[in-house]
Design a protein around this motif. Structure first.
Motif, PDB file in Angstrom:
ATOM      1  N   ALA A   1       0.836  -1.202   0.000  1.00  0.00           N
ATOM      2  CA  ALA A   1       0.000   0.000   0.000  1.00  0.00           C
ATOM      3  C   ALA A   1       0.869   1.250   0.000  1.00  0.00           C
ATOM      4  O   ALA A   1       0.578   2.224  -0.706  1.00  0.00           O
ATOM      5  N   GLY A   2       1.948   1.220   0.781  1.00  0.00           N
ATOM      6  CA  GLY A   2       2.867   2.355   0.789  1.00  0.00           C
ATOM      7  C   GLY A   2       3.500   2.576  -0.568  1.00  0.00           C
ATOM      8  O   GLY A   2       3.697   3.724  -1.001  1.00  0.00           O
ATOM      9  N   GLY A   3       3.803   1.468  -1.277  1.00  0.00           N
ATOM     10  CA  GLY A   3       4.350   1.586  -2.624  1.00  0.00           C
ATOM     11  C   GLY A   3       3.349   2.194  -3.591  1.00  0.00           C
ATOM     12  O   GLY A   3       3.711   2.992  -4.464  1.00  0.00           O
ATOM     13  N   VAL A   4       2.070   1.818  -3.438  1.00  0.00           N
ATOM     14  CA  VAL A   4       1.023   2.395  -4.291  1.00  0.00           C
ATOM     15  C   VAL A   4       0.898   3.895  -4.029  1.00  0.00           C
ATOM     16  O   VAL A   4       0.737   4.694  -4.953  1.00  0.00           O
ATOM     17  N   VAL A   5       0.991   4.274  -2.751  1.00  0.00           N
ATOM     18  CA  VAL A   5       0.916   5.694  -2.392  1.00  0.00           C
ATOM     19  C   VAL A   5       2.008   6.486  -3.109  1.00  0.00           C
ATOM     20  O   VAL A   5       1.757   7.547  -3.696  1.00  0.00           O
ATOM     21  N   ARG A   6       3.223   5.955  -3.090  1.00  0.00           N
ATOM     22  CA  ARG A   6       4.342   6.680  -3.712  1.00  0.00           C
ATOM     23  C   ARG A   6       4.236   6.674  -5.230  1.00  0.00           C
ATOM     24  O   ARG A   6       4.499   7.682  -5.883  1.00  0.00           O
ATOM     25  N   SER A   7       3.848   5.529  -5.809  1.00  0.00           N
ATOM     26  CA  SER A   7       3.808   5.439  -7.275  1.00  0.00           C
ATOM     27  C   SER A   7       2.706   6.298  -7.879  1.00  0.00           C
ATOM     28  O   SER A   7       2.802   6.714  -9.041  1.00  0.00           O
ATOM     29  N   THR A   8       1.654   6.566  -7.112  1.00  0.00           N
ATOM     30  CA  THR A   8       0.546   7.389  -7.612  1.00  0.00           C
ATOM     31  C   THR A   8       0.657   8.846  -7.172  1.00  0.00           C
ATOM     32  O   THR A   8      -0.196   9.664  -7.527  1.00  0.00           O
ATOM     33  N   GLY A   9       1.684   9.145  -6.381  1.00  0.00           N
ATOM     34  CA  GLY A   9       1.839  10.508  -5.900  1.00  0.00           C
ATOM     35  C   GLY A   9       0.779  10.912  -4.900  1.00  0.00           C
ATOM     36  O   GLY A   9       0.424  12.092  -4.790  1.00  0.00           O
TER      37      GLY A   9
ATOM     38  N   THR B   1      10.313  -6.904 -13.180  1.00  0.00           N
ATOM     39  CA  THR B   1       9.645  -5.616 -12.931  1.00  0.00           C
ATOM     40  C   THR B   1      10.644  -4.461 -13.008  1.00  0.00           C
ATOM     41  O   THR B   1      10.285  -3.360 -13.432  1.00  0.00           O
ATOM     42  N   GLY B   2      11.892  -4.725 -12.612  1.00  0.00           N
ATOM     43  CA  GLY B   2      12.928  -3.695 -12.757  1.00  0.00           C
ATOM     44  C   GLY B   2      13.168  -3.364 -14.218  1.00  0.00           C
ATOM     45  O   GLY B   2      13.309  -2.190 -14.598  1.00  0.00           O
ATOM     46  N   ILE B   3      13.217  -4.401 -15.069  1.00  0.00           N
ATOM     47  CA  ILE B   3      13.406  -4.188 -16.512  1.00  0.00           C
ATOM     48  C   ILE B   3      12.213  -3.438 -17.101  1.00  0.00           C
ATOM     49  O   ILE B   3      12.374  -2.529 -17.934  1.00  0.00           O
ATOM     50  N   ILE B   4      10.999  -3.816 -16.670  1.00  0.00           N
ATOM     51  CA  ILE B   4       9.789  -3.142 -17.164  1.00  0.00           C
ATOM     52  C   ILE B   4       9.833  -1.658 -16.843  1.00  0.00           C
ATOM     53  O   ILE B   4       9.527  -0.806 -17.692  1.00  0.00           O
ATOM     54  N   MET B   5      10.222  -1.320 -15.608  1.00  0.00           N
ATOM     55  CA  MET B   5      10.278   0.093 -15.230  1.00  0.00           C
ATOM     56  C   MET B   5      11.346   0.842 -16.010  1.00  0.00           C
ATOM     57  O   MET B   5      11.156   1.998 -16.403  1.00  0.00           O
ATOM     58  N   ALA B   6      12.480   0.185 -16.264  1.00  0.00           N
ATOM     59  CA  ALA B   6      13.594   0.849 -16.940  1.00  0.00           C
ATOM     60  C   ALA B   6      13.330   1.088 -18.422  1.00  0.00           C
ATOM     61  O   ALA B   6      13.772   2.102 -18.978  1.00  0.00           O
ATOM     62  N   TYR B   7      12.588   0.167 -19.060  1.00  0.00           N
ATOM     63  CA  TYR B   7      12.449   0.250 -20.514  1.00  0.00           C
ATOM     64  C   TYR B   7      11.023   0.498 -21.005  1.00  0.00           C
ATOM     65  O   TYR B   7      10.808   0.630 -22.214  1.00  0.00           O
TER      66      TYR B   7
ATOM     67  N   GLY C   1       8.774   2.968 -19.448  1.00  0.00           N
ATOM     68  CA  GLY C   1       8.192   4.192 -18.941  1.00  0.00           C
ATOM     69  C   GLY C   1       7.714   4.171 -17.504  1.00  0.00           C
ATOM     70  O   GLY C   1       6.796   4.910 -17.155  1.00  0.00           O
ATOM     71  N   VAL C   2       8.303   3.346 -16.658  1.00  0.00           N
ATOM     72  CA  VAL C   2       7.975   3.299 -15.225  1.00  0.00           C
ATOM     73  C   VAL C   2       6.460   3.236 -15.001  1.00  0.00           C
ATOM     74  O   VAL C   2       5.860   4.142 -14.402  1.00  0.00           O
ATOM     75  N   PRO C   3       5.790   2.179 -15.482  1.00  0.00           N
ATOM     76  CA  PRO C   3       4.344   2.075 -15.261  1.00  0.00           C
ATOM     77  C   PRO C   3       4.012   2.031 -13.768  1.00  0.00           C
ATOM     78  O   PRO C   3       4.750   1.435 -12.977  1.00  0.00           O
ATOM     79  N   ALA C   4       2.907   2.665 -13.391  1.00  0.00           N
ATOM     80  CA  ALA C   4       2.569   2.819 -11.971  1.00  0.00           C
ATOM     81  C   ALA C   4       2.417   1.477 -11.261  1.00  0.00           C
ATOM     82  O   ALA C   4       2.793   1.339 -10.099  1.00  0.00           O
ATOM     83  N   PHE C   5       1.877   0.455 -11.948  1.00  0.00           N
ATOM     84  CA  PHE C   5       1.648  -0.830 -11.302  1.00  0.00           C
ATOM     85  C   PHE C   5       2.950  -1.505 -10.902  1.00  0.00           C
ATOM     86  O   PHE C   5       3.000  -2.274  -9.926  1.00  0.00           O
ATOM     87  N   ALA C   6       4.021  -1.249 -11.678  1.00  0.00           N
ATOM     88  CA  ALA C   6       5.281  -1.964 -11.459  1.00  0.00           C
ATOM     89  C   ALA C   6       6.014  -1.490 -10.216  1.00  0.00           C
ATOM     90  O   ALA C   6       6.748  -2.266  -9.595  1.00  0.00           O
TER      91      ALA C   6
END
Length: 334
Positions: free
Chosen positions: A33-41, A285-291, A293-298
């Protein structure tokens, strides 16, 4: 070991094991949940603490707020507060999970009272976890009051990892007592285990630094420019990415060492398999974020997988003491 177990209620020890396990699951949900908070701003979705926009149940529409709410709640945020019901409720659910986690760990503390005369260490571990959760709640308020200051956010994550470790240690001790389980691995695996845990923890902390770097980029480019974030990150991102190769290699080497220990591998096969799966997903998931566009779910998934991997590694590490050493220690106590 048998004479020690004769003084312990089997139902009580299994109840403690079950409550501790449920608390660990709750902690991981809170971390996600904390990760979702940060990823969604959504970190400032509630600009005050412990209430949210001055109420215990936040509004769902701007019409429920006073006309001058930006002036009331935006003073410390330099007037930038903007009501967003989605972000407000994401942060509010995160706070509710935090409160529920406090209740769960208090239940764990109560469950240890049955062992005050036989295994008092259970109580002290649970009390440590309870105190740390209280400190984490206080630190959460500082995350708000310091406007998501990077250092405070990183310490907040480190404390969460420590709490998970304390609860896993308590669960492991209860599990050993409940099922008369002893360690199945040797001291050589223990030495490598120290390095595995240490390097993985460093990698997680480097990840928090990358997250802070992303926050800096977001403040300049905005949330709508996700595809451009990676290109504007500094050396922290490249250090984190390169360090992942070392972490991947030492983890696989350690798992292979354990695999060559017949009895140990038989007892811990499930944990090792899950560790490899999670390590693979963490890398993916690290590769997904790097290549991509850092999708919010990842972002929250990547964070939760990292902490989950640390937890599984810690369980493996707790099984890296030789049987002879452990049995000798028990006989000495008895």
């Amino acid at each position: 070991m048998t004479s020690l177990r004769q003084h312990i209620d089997p139902k009580a020890i299994r109840r403690l094991r079950r409550v501790a396990l449920n608390t660990i699951v709750t902690l991981y949900l809170l971390i996600m949940a904390g990760g979702v908070v940060r990823s969604t701003g959504a970190g400032m979705g509630c600009p005050d603490w412990p209430r949210c926009f001055g109420t215990w149940i936040p509004p769902t529409d701007v019409s429920q707020l006073p006309d001058n709410y930006k002036e009331i709640y935006g003073a410390k945020l330099k007037g930038e507060v903007e009501f967003n019901p989605v972000k407000t409720w994401i942060e509010y659910v995160n706070r509710l999970l935090g409160a529920f986690t406090g209740i769960m760990i208090f239940c764990t503390l109560l469950a240890t009272l049955a062992f005050w005369n036989s295994k008092r260490g259970f109580f002290w571990l649970a009390l440590l976890g309870f105190v740390l959760v209280g400190f984490q709640g206080w630190l959460g308020s500082k995350v708000v009051s310091f406007e998501l200051h990077p250092v405070v956010v990183t310490v907040h994550m480190l404390v969460a990892i420590i709490i998970v470790g304390v609860l896993i240690l308590l669960f492991d001790k209860a599990d050993r007592l409940a099922y008369e389980r002893s360690s199945g691995l040797g001291l050589k695996q223990s030495r490598i285990g120290w390095w595995v845990l240490g390097l993985t923890l460093v990698q997680v902390m480097l990840g928090t630094q990358v997250r802070e770097n992303i926050d800096e980029v977001v403040r300049v480019l905005g949330y709508d420019a996700r595809s451009m974030w990676i290109d504007h990150l500094d050396f922290r991102f490249y250090l984190h990415r390169t360090f992942s190769i070392l972490v991947l290699g030492i983890n696989l080497y350690w798992f292979q060492m354990i695999r060559k220990t017949p009895q140990g591998y038989k007892d811990l096969k499930g944990i090792i398999v899950w560790s490899v799966v999670i390590l693979g997903l963490e890398t993916a998931t690290g590769i997904i974020m790097a290549y991509f566009g850092v999708p919010a779910f990842a972002q929250p998934v990547h964070l939760t997988l990292g902490i989950l991997l640390l937890g599984l590694q810690f369980i493996l590490f707790l099984n890296t003491k030789s049987k002879d050493v452990e049995v000798g220690r028990v006989e000495k106590v008895l």
